[in-house]
Motif scaffolding. Structure first.
Motif, PDB file in Angstrom:
ATOM      1  N   PHE A 108       0.834  -1.200   0.000  1.00  0.00           N
ATOM      2  CA  PHE A 108       0.000   0.000   0.000  1.00  0.00           C
ATOM      3  C   PHE A 108       0.874   1.257   0.000  1.00  0.00           C
ATOM      4  O   PHE A 108       0.611   2.214  -0.726  1.00  0.00           O
ATOM      5  CB  PHE A 108      -0.933  -0.002   1.214  1.00  0.00           C
ATOM      6  N   SER A 109       1.906   1.237   0.805  1.00  0.00           N
ATOM      7  CA  SER A 109       2.837   2.355   0.887  1.00  0.00           C
ATOM      8  C   SER A 109       3.483   2.629  -0.471  1.00  0.00           C
ATOM      9  O   SER A 109       3.630   3.787  -0.882  1.00  0.00           O
ATOM     10  CB  SER A 109       3.905   2.052   1.940  1.00  0.00           C
ATOM     11  N   LEU A 110       3.869   1.575  -1.178  1.00  0.00           N
ATOM     12  CA  LEU A 110       4.470   1.745  -2.513  1.00  0.00           C
ATOM     13  C   LEU A 110       3.476   2.346  -3.501  1.00  0.00           C
ATOM     14  O   LEU A 110       3.855   3.159  -4.347  1.00  0.00           O
ATOM     15  CB  LEU A 110       4.970   0.401  -3.038  1.00  0.00           C
ATOM     16  N   THR A 111       2.225   1.958  -3.401  1.00  0.00           N
ATOM     17  CA  THR A 111       1.193   2.499  -4.283  1.00  0.00           C
ATOM     18  C   THR A 111       1.039   4.003  -4.064  1.00  0.00           C
ATOM     19  O   THR A 111       0.964   4.783  -5.021  1.00  0.00           O
ATOM     20  CB  THR A 111      -0.148   1.781  -4.034  1.00  0.00           C
ATOM     21  N   ARG A 113       3.319   6.013  -2.773  1.00  0.00           N
ATOM     22  CA  ARG A 113       4.558   6.655  -3.234  1.00  0.00           C
ATOM     23  C   ARG A 113       4.583   6.790  -4.749  1.00  0.00           C
ATOM     24  O   ARG A 113       5.052   7.799  -5.281  1.00  0.00           O
ATOM     25  CB  ARG A 113       5.772   5.856  -2.780  1.00  0.00           C
ATOM     26  N   ALA A 114       4.105   5.769  -5.450  1.00  0.00           N
ATOM     27  CA  ALA A 114       4.067   5.813  -6.915  1.00  0.00           C
ATOM     28  C   ALA A 114       3.192   6.966  -7.395  1.00  0.00           C
ATOM     29  O   ALA A 114       3.543   7.676  -8.350  1.00  0.00           O
ATOM     30  CB  ALA A 114       3.568   4.489  -7.475  1.00  0.00           C
ATOM     31  N   PHE A 115       2.069   7.160  -6.736  1.00  0.00           N
ATOM     32  CA  PHE A 115       1.179   8.274  -7.091  1.00  0.00           C
ATOM     33  C   PHE A 115       1.893   9.613  -6.910  1.00  0.00           C
ATOM     34  O   PHE A 115       1.842  10.487  -7.776  1.00  0.00           O
ATOM     35  CB  PHE A 115      -0.100   8.218  -6.248  1.00  0.00           C
ATOM     36  N   PHE A 116       2.592   9.773  -5.788  1.00  0.00           N
ATOM     37  CA  PHE A 116       3.293  11.028  -5.542  1.00  0.00           C
ATOM     38  C   PHE A 116       4.476  11.200  -6.498  1.00  0.00           C
ATOM     39  O   PHE A 116       4.804  12.330  -6.885  1.00  0.00           O
ATOM     40  CB  PHE A 116       3.729  11.146  -4.081  1.00  0.00           C
ATOM     41  N   GLN A 117       5.111  10.117  -6.908  1.00  0.00           N
ATOM     42  CA  GLN A 117       6.186  10.217  -7.898  1.00  0.00           C
ATOM     43  C   GLN A 117       5.632  10.703  -9.233  1.00  0.00           C
ATOM     44  O   GLN A 117       6.274  11.477  -9.936  1.00  0.00           O
ATOM     45  CB  GLN A 117       6.901   8.877  -8.075  1.00  0.00           C
ATOM     46  N   LEU A 118       4.438  10.249  -9.576  1.00  0.00           N
ATOM     47  CA  LEU A 118       3.799  10.720 -10.805  1.00  0.00           C
ATOM     48  C   LEU A 118       3.553  12.228 -10.723  1.00  0.00           C
ATOM     49  O   LEU A 118       3.815  12.959 -11.678  1.00  0.00           O
ATOM     50  CB  LEU A 118       2.490   9.975 -11.053  1.00  0.00           C
ATOM     51  N   LEU A 119       3.060  12.691  -9.582  1.00  0.00           N
ATOM     52  CA  LEU A 119       2.842  14.127  -9.403  1.00  0.00           C
ATOM     53  C   LEU A 119       4.164  14.898  -9.508  1.00  0.00           C
ATOM     54  O   LEU A 119       4.220  15.963 -10.124  1.00  0.00           O
ATOM     55  CB  LEU A 119       2.173  14.412  -8.059  1.00  0.00           C
ATOM     56  N   LYS A 120       5.233  14.352  -8.922  1.00  0.00           N
ATOM     57  CA  LYS A 120       6.547  14.989  -9.016  1.00  0.00           C
ATOM     58  C   LYS A 120       7.020  15.038 -10.461  1.00  0.00           C
ATOM     59  O   LYS A 120       7.594  16.031 -10.915  1.00  0.00           O
ATOM     60  CB  LYS A 120       7.574  14.244  -8.166  1.00  0.00           C
TER      61      LYS A 120
END
Length: 131
Positions: A108-111, A113-120
């Motif tokens: 869940f944590s990786l999911t 983080r992946a979303f926030f990486q997309l925003l970055k």
């Protein structure tokens, strides 16, 4: 500012982004030698972007995400990868890079983080529009 000084500053910028501290002398020296290769020599536009990054270190995380997502062959991305590889193979930083045990919650944590990486990555791509 000399090329020598800029390469050390650049390596420290990437090291601070990844580890939260400056690089050791051996890592700085290896980075200086590595970026002299033809594949990582920057043109005028790339040098301008590098100077922007060095003056605005908060952008490293955004631009790393943007390069990784949209411009994986960009020369600054190659230089970042070189710096990360140098750090990863340095015994001084073993504790940071060693494999760790994760709980079931980690997926869940990786999911997230992946979303926030997309925003970055999207924010970084907006910055890249100006270069």
């Amino acid at each position: 500012m000399s090329e020598f000084s800029i390469s050390r500053q650049e390596m420290n910028c990437y090291t601070n982004y990844l580890l939260g501290k400056n690089a050791d002398e051996q890592s700085l020296s290896l980075f200086e030698r590595a970026i002299k290769q033809e594949a990582t020599i920057l043109n005028e536009e790339e040098e301008r972007l590098l100077r922007f990054i060095l003056n605005n270190s908060w952008t490293v995380t955004l631009l790393d995400a943007a390069f990784g997502m949209f411009l994986p062959k960009h020369k600054l991305r190659k230089r970042m990868i070189i710096s990360f590889a140098i750090l990863e193979t340095n015994p001084l930083y073993f504790d940071f890079f060693q494999p760790k045990q994760f709980s079931a919650f980690h997926f869940f944590s990786l999911t997230v983080r992946a979303f926030f990486q997309l925003l970055k990555a999207l924010a970084g791509s907006i910055i890249l529009l100006f270069f």
